[in-house]
Design an enzyme around this catalytic site. Structure first.
Site, PDB file in Angstrom:
ATOM      1  N   CYS A   1      -7.308 -20.859 -39.854  1.00 19.71           N
ATOM      2  CA  CYS A   1      -7.943 -20.904 -41.179  1.00 19.71           C
ATOM      3  C   CYS A   1      -9.375 -20.359 -41.175  1.00 19.71           C
ATOM      4  O   CYS A   1      -9.809 -19.766 -42.149  1.00 19.71           O
ATOM      5  CB  CYS A   1      -7.951 -22.335 -41.714  1.00 19.71           C
ATOM      6  SG  CYS A   1      -6.297 -22.894 -42.114  1.00 19.71           S
ATOM      7  N   HIS A   2     -10.120 -20.618 -40.083  1.00 20.26           N
ATOM      8  CA  HIS A   2     -11.538 -20.246 -40.110  1.00 20.26           C
ATOM      9  C   HIS A   2     -11.811 -18.889 -39.451  1.00 20.26           C
ATOM     10  O   HIS A   2     -12.931 -18.397 -39.522  1.00 20.26           O
ATOM     11  CB  HIS A   2     -12.380 -21.332 -39.429  1.00 20.26           C
ATOM     12  CG  HIS A   2     -12.303 -22.658 -40.117  1.00 20.26           C
ATOM     13  ND1 HIS A   2     -12.974 -22.927 -41.288  1.00 20.26           N
ATOM     14  CD2 HIS A   2     -11.604 -23.783 -39.823  1.00 20.26           C
ATOM     15  CE1 HIS A   2     -12.709 -24.179 -41.680  1.00 20.26           C
ATOM     16  NE2 HIS A   2     -11.875 -24.706 -40.805  1.00 20.26           N
TER      17      HIS A   2
ATOM     18  N   CYS B   1      -7.867 -24.525 -35.315  1.00 19.89           N
ATOM     19  CA  CYS B   1      -8.863 -24.135 -36.321  1.00 19.89           C
ATOM     20  C   CYS B   1      -8.862 -22.642 -36.660  1.00 19.89           C
ATOM     21  O   CYS B   1      -9.130 -22.266 -37.806  1.00 19.89           O
ATOM     22  CB  CYS B   1     -10.272 -24.518 -35.856  1.00 19.89           C
ATOM     23  SG  CYS B   1     -10.353 -26.098 -34.989  1.00 19.89           S
TER      24      CYS B   1
ATOM     25  N   HIS C   1      -1.035 -13.579 -47.718  1.00 22.11           N
ATOM     26  CA  HIS C   1      -0.569 -14.555 -46.730  1.00 22.11           C
ATOM     27  C   HIS C   1       0.934 -14.442 -46.459  1.00 22.11           C
ATOM     28  O   HIS C   1       1.345 -13.781 -45.538  1.00 22.11           O
ATOM     29  CB  HIS C   1      -0.957 -15.967 -47.192  1.00 22.11           C
ATOM     30  CG  HIS C   1      -0.779 -16.993 -46.129  1.00 22.11           C
ATOM     31  ND1 HIS C   1      -1.634 -17.113 -45.059  1.00 22.11           N
ATOM     32  CD2 HIS C   1       0.170 -17.934 -45.942  1.00 22.11           C
ATOM     33  CE1 HIS C   1      -1.215 -18.083 -44.263  1.00 22.11           C
ATOM     34  NE2 HIS C   1      -0.115 -18.593 -44.780  1.00 22.11           N
TER      35      HIS C   1
ATOM     36  N   MET D   1      -8.600 -29.030 -45.840  1.00 28.09           N
ATOM     37  CA  MET D   1      -8.693 -29.148 -44.379  1.00 28.09           C
ATOM     38  C   MET D   1      -8.004 -30.428 -43.928  1.00 28.09           C
ATOM     39  O   MET D   1      -8.242 -31.507 -44.486  1.00 28.09           O
ATOM     40  CB  MET D   1     -10.156 -29.171 -43.957  1.00 28.09           C
ATOM     41  CG  MET D   1     -10.287 -29.494 -42.482  1.00 28.09           C
ATOM     42  SD  MET D   1     -11.807 -28.950 -41.784  1.00 28.09           S
ATOM     43  CE  MET D   1     -11.929 -30.083 -40.408  1.00 28.09           C
TER      44      MET D   1
ATOM     45  N   HIS E   1       2.033 -20.709 -52.181  1.00 24.66           N
ATOM     46  CA  HIS E   1       2.537 -20.612 -50.804  1.00 24.66           C
ATOM     47  C   HIS E   1       4.060 -20.506 -50.875  1.00 24.66           C
ATOM     48  O   HIS E   1       4.767 -21.510 -50.776  1.00 24.66           O
ATOM     49  CB  HIS E   1       2.105 -21.853 -49.994  1.00 24.66           C
ATOM     50  CG  HIS E   1       2.279 -21.664 -48.511  1.00 24.66           C
ATOM     51  ND1 HIS E   1       3.503 -21.761 -47.898  1.00 24.66           N
ATOM     52  CD2 HIS E   1       1.391 -21.363 -47.529  1.00 24.66           C
ATOM     53  CE1 HIS E   1       3.348 -21.534 -46.597  1.00 24.66           C
ATOM     54  NE2 HIS E   1       2.064 -21.294 -46.346  1.00 24.66           N
TER      55      HIS E   1
HETATM   56 FE1  DHE Z   1       2.568 -20.497 -41.240  1.00 25.71          FE
HETATM   57  C1  DHE Z   1       4.962 -18.191 -42.196  1.00 25.71           C
HETATM   58  C2  DHE Z   1       0.213 -18.045 -41.276  1.00 25.71           C
HETATM   59  C3  DHE Z   1       0.137 -22.842 -40.652  1.00 25.71           C
HETATM   60  C4  DHE Z   1       4.982 -22.823 -40.665  1.00 25.71           C
HETATM   61  N1  DHE Z   1       2.573 -18.496 -41.699  1.00 25.71           N
HETATM   62  C5  DHE Z   1       3.676 -17.740 -42.069  1.00 25.71           C
HETATM   63  C6  DHE Z   1       3.249 -16.382 -42.277  1.00 25.71           C
HETATM   64  C7  DHE Z   1       1.912 -16.340 -42.013  1.00 25.71           C
HETATM   65  C8  DHE Z   1       1.489 -17.672 -41.643  1.00 25.71           C
HETATM   66  C9  DHE Z   1       1.006 -15.132 -42.081  1.00 25.71           C
HETATM   67  C10 DHE Z   1       4.146 -15.224 -42.698  1.00 25.71           C
HETATM   68  C11 DHE Z   1       4.811 -14.601 -41.483  1.00 25.71           C
HETATM   69  C12 DHE Z   1       5.804 -13.513 -41.844  1.00 25.71           C
HETATM   70  O1  DHE Z   1       6.616 -13.725 -42.759  1.00 25.71           O
HETATM   71  O2  DHE Z   1       5.768 -12.438 -41.235  1.00 25.71           O
HETATM   72  N2  DHE Z   1       0.512 -20.470 -41.067  1.00 25.71           N
HETATM   73  C13 DHE Z   1      -0.239 -19.354 -41.094  1.00 25.71           C
HETATM   74  C14 DHE Z   1      -1.640 -19.686 -40.902  1.00 25.71           C
HETATM   75  O3  DHE Z   1      -2.586 -18.874 -40.781  1.00 25.71           O
HETATM   76  C15 DHE Z   1      -1.750 -21.167 -40.971  1.00 25.71           C
HETATM   77  C16 DHE Z   1      -2.307 -21.540 -42.349  1.00 25.71           C
HETATM   78  C17 DHE Z   1      -2.720 -21.814 -39.978  1.00 25.71           C
HETATM   79  C18 DHE Z   1      -2.403 -21.579 -38.517  1.00 25.71           C
HETATM   80  O4  DHE Z   1      -3.240 -21.926 -37.691  1.00 25.71           O
HETATM   81  O5  DHE Z   1      -1.347 -21.054 -38.168  1.00 25.71           O
HETATM   82  C19 DHE Z   1      -0.280 -21.562 -40.867  1.00 25.71           C
HETATM   83  N3  DHE Z   1       2.557 -22.508 -40.766  1.00 25.71           N
HETATM   84  C20 DHE Z   1       1.472 -23.255 -40.549  1.00 25.71           C
HETATM   85  C21 DHE Z   1       1.824 -24.600 -40.169  1.00 25.71           C
HETATM   86  O6  DHE Z   1       1.027 -25.550 -39.851  1.00 25.71           O
HETATM   87  C22 DHE Z   1       3.309 -24.718 -40.287  1.00 25.71           C
HETATM   88  C23 DHE Z   1       3.640 -25.603 -41.480  1.00 25.71           C
HETATM   89  C24 DHE Z   1       3.997 -25.352 -39.076  1.00 25.71           C
HETATM   90  C25 DHE Z   1       4.052 -24.528 -37.836  1.00 25.71           C
HETATM   91  O7  DHE Z   1       5.123 -24.411 -37.250  1.00 25.71           O
HETATM   92  O8  DHE Z   1       3.015 -23.975 -37.442  1.00 25.71           O
HETATM   93  C26 DHE Z   1       3.671 -23.260 -40.562  1.00 25.71           C
HETATM   94  N4  DHE Z   1       4.593 -20.511 -41.417  1.00 25.71           N
HETATM   95  C27 DHE Z   1       5.397 -21.565 -41.078  1.00 25.71           C
HETATM   96  C28 DHE Z   1       6.784 -21.166 -41.248  1.00 25.71           C
HETATM   97  C29 DHE Z   1       6.794 -19.846 -41.715  1.00 25.71           C
HETATM   98  C30 DHE Z   1       5.400 -19.453 -41.797  1.00 25.71           C
HETATM   99  C31 DHE Z   1       7.993 -22.087 -41.005  1.00 25.71           C
HETATM  100  C32 DHE Z   1       8.004 -18.969 -42.037  1.00 25.71           C
HETATM  101  C33 DHE Z   1       8.614 -19.339 -43.357  1.00 25.71           C
HETATM  102  C34 DHE Z   1       9.868 -18.532 -43.637  1.00 25.71           C
HETATM  103  O9  DHE Z   1      10.817 -19.131 -44.187  1.00 25.71           O
HETATM  104  O10 DHE Z   1       9.907 -17.348 -43.347  1.00 25.71           O
END
Ligand code: DHE
Length: 540
Positions: free
Chosen positions: A50-51, A47, A331, A88, A373
């Protein structure tokens, strides 16, 4: 005549009002210390992203105890089970939280949020471990593999990354890392892979070892999403692989570390004032970080304050930071084709922010669709509009393509020039490669299971509509696309539940034919995949 209220009267009335308000809110249901601890863990895992840790809201709404108590356990449990139209996840329906866990969380959010501790440099250093000293590491690769074609794959719920040889498709090792690694980033030389867990634990993996493995680790925060390295060569090559940087959600700060050992060097708080109303923010989280190839500079985005900080790492004892006012809820993002402009989503504002890293100023703000995104985005040369960039959206099914060349294509620069309809919203990532004729996109968070597991390709030559969409598997979510080093294969994760067999599906880019399907009990919940060469060179 009206008399001014004395300070004492004001304080008394405020306290009395607060007391009345508190007395009117129902009491939180009782929780045992064990239940509270379990709620705290689940809140952090599922959680807080996001929150917010303090539950003051971010991408998701605020969850303050008074308001939650008014909602009541039954209604809260229904929301946690079914999710919301605003995005959500339906934690209960998906089976990620059991009915008991759903009720527990409905009760937990009615309690006061515990504030996790701050972390000093000393406390970080206490967690720091070097498993193989730099002097004992190989001077050249101990294997004959094409290590620049290795992939680091997040095994989200296993707390590991898999290092996979992109040429032979063998899993070379599964490395224990932080919890639910978010991203992997390559060092400038490509030899090292850096990972960051959601729990703030960073891991340094040496790809030259006979069996690639971790050589150092450290914990710099309790909640993190970003890590990068120093990619600027410098006149004497002295910055390559010199530093790493970690961006934290909690405590809200970034940390500069030694690139070879991960020894923490400096902590910088991001608590400050919002870019527009200049209100103090207690939890302004570090979102994406990218490293410039042309200057000793990291681009650090501060989500809630809407500031982009350009951090000059040429002299970290006298650190220079340029603060650029942009837009709130920053983001994810990456470079344009020229790597001069950095483009990041202000996702809750339906905008993309463009920063000119050379002139160190805001270049433009682009209005796109609902909740963009981009991941790191996709960049290519459009037949009509020249160099372009693109984003997918969580809130609607379209790819927005915008011009990125203010010199030769000024009229179209930072304007949306094309909108390509995809299967639906819930798209997380898109990707292309300079050698490819396609732009690939996923729909991993779409509510429809068929769409969740489908991907599409759009032809760069005729980009008005998608060329083809298909289901990657019979279940799970198809998420995140990554090219191999040669740019002729695309890897897609099939992300299933922890207790199910996930897969990585590999397509031949040219023909779109399936080439391989990696199924292995070690591939637990694979999500992000990071090819060494493409990550080191920022090819996307
Ligand atoms: Fe991510 C990148 C934040 C949920 C997979 N994610 C990022 C980045 C941020 C971020 C700030 C950029 C980082 C950077 O480039 O320096 N992500 C968040 C959250 O806050 C969020 C919404 C909720 C959480 O609790 O984390 C969240 N993200 C997810 C997932 O549920 C995903 C789909 C699966 C997982 O592995 O957690 C996910 N996020 C990714 C991936 C990237 C990413 C694979 C990098 C993409 C890339 O090609 O660089």
């Amino acid at each position: 005549m009206r008399r001014a209220l004395s300070l004492f009267t004001v304080l008394f009335l405020t306290a009395a009002w607060a007391g009345v308000a508190l007395a009117q809110a129902p009491a939180a249901p009782a929780m045992s210390p064990e239940e509270f601890a379990q709620g705290k863990r689940i809140y952090f895992d599922r959680c807080a992203g996001c929150h917010g840790v303090l539950r003051k809201g971010a991408t998701g709404p605020k969850l303050l105890p008074g308001e939650m108590r008014v909602e009541g356990t039954e209604k809260l449990a229904r929301t946690i089970t079914e999710g919301t139209v605003k995005g959500m996840p339906d934690w209960g329906r998906q089976g990620i939280l059991s009915p008991d866990e759903v009720t527990l969380m409905a009760r937990y959010v009615q309690e006061e949020p515990p504030v996790p501790p701050e972390l000093s440099l000393k406390q970080m250093k206490d967690t720091w471990k070097v498993f193989v000293e730099p002097s004992s590491r190989p001077k050249k690769p101990e294997h004959n593999r094409d290590w620049q074609n290795f992939f680091s794959v997040t095994l989200r719920d296993a707390g590991q990354v898999a290092i996979i040889d992109g040429t032979t498709k063998e899993i070379l090792n599964t490395v224990n890392t932080g919890f639910a690694v978010h991203i992997s980033r390559s060092s400038a030389s490509g030899r090292y892979m850096y990972t960051i867990g959601r729990d703030g634990k960073a891991t340094l993996i040496d790809l030259w070892l006979k069996v690639p493995d971790k050589v150092a680790e450290v914990q710099t925060c309790s909640d993190a999403r970003s890590i990068d390295t120093s990619k600027y060569k410098g006149p004497a090559g002295n910055f390559h692989d010199k530093y790493a940087i970690i961006g934290c959600y909690w405590p809200p700060h970034f940390v500069i570390l030694d690139g070879d050992t991960l020894e923490p060097q400096k902590v910088v708080s991001t608590r400050s004032y919002t870019y527009d109303t200049n209100e103090f923010h207690q939890e302004p989280r570090v979102a994406t970080i990218v490293a410039s190839h042309f200057k000793p500079q990291w681009i650090v985005t501060i989500k809630e304050t809407g500031l982009v900080w350009l951090v000059d790492y040429s002299d970290i004892k006298n650190l220079k930071i340029t603060q650029i006012e942009t837009e709130a809820f920053l983001h994810d993002g990456g470079w344009d084709l020229s790597k001069r402009y950095f483009i990041v989503a202000a996702n809750q504002r339906n905008k993309l922010v463009v920063v000119d890293a050379q002139k160190e100023k805001l270049e433009a703000i682009i209005k796109v669709g609902k909740i963009p995104h981009p991941g790191r985005g996709a960049t290519w040369v459009d037949p009509q509009y020249g160099p372009v960039g693109a984003t997918v959206h969580l809130g609607e099914g379209k790819i927005a393509v915008y011009g990125t060349d203010p010199v030769k294509n000024k009229k179209h620069a930072w304007q949306v020039v094309r909108e390509i309809e995809v299967l639906g919203g819930g798209s997380l990532f898109l990707k292309t490669h300079p050698k490819s004729q396609w732009i690939w996109n996923d729909h991993a968070l779409n509510a429809d299971p068929k769409v969740q597991r489908s991907i599409c390709v759009t032809a760069k030559k005729s980009p008005d509509k998608v060329a083809k969409c298909w289901e990657v598997s019979d279940g799970g979510r198809a998420v995140h696309l990554e090219y191999n080093k040669a740019g002729d294969e695309v890897w897609v994760s099939v992300w299933k539940r922890k207790d199910q067999q996930s897969e990585i599906v590999i397509y031949e880019d040219k023909t779109l034919k399936e080439k391989a399907r990696l199924r292995d009990p070690r591939l637990v919940t694979p999500t992000g995949k990071f090819n060494v060469y493409n990550t080191m060179k920022d090819i996307y």
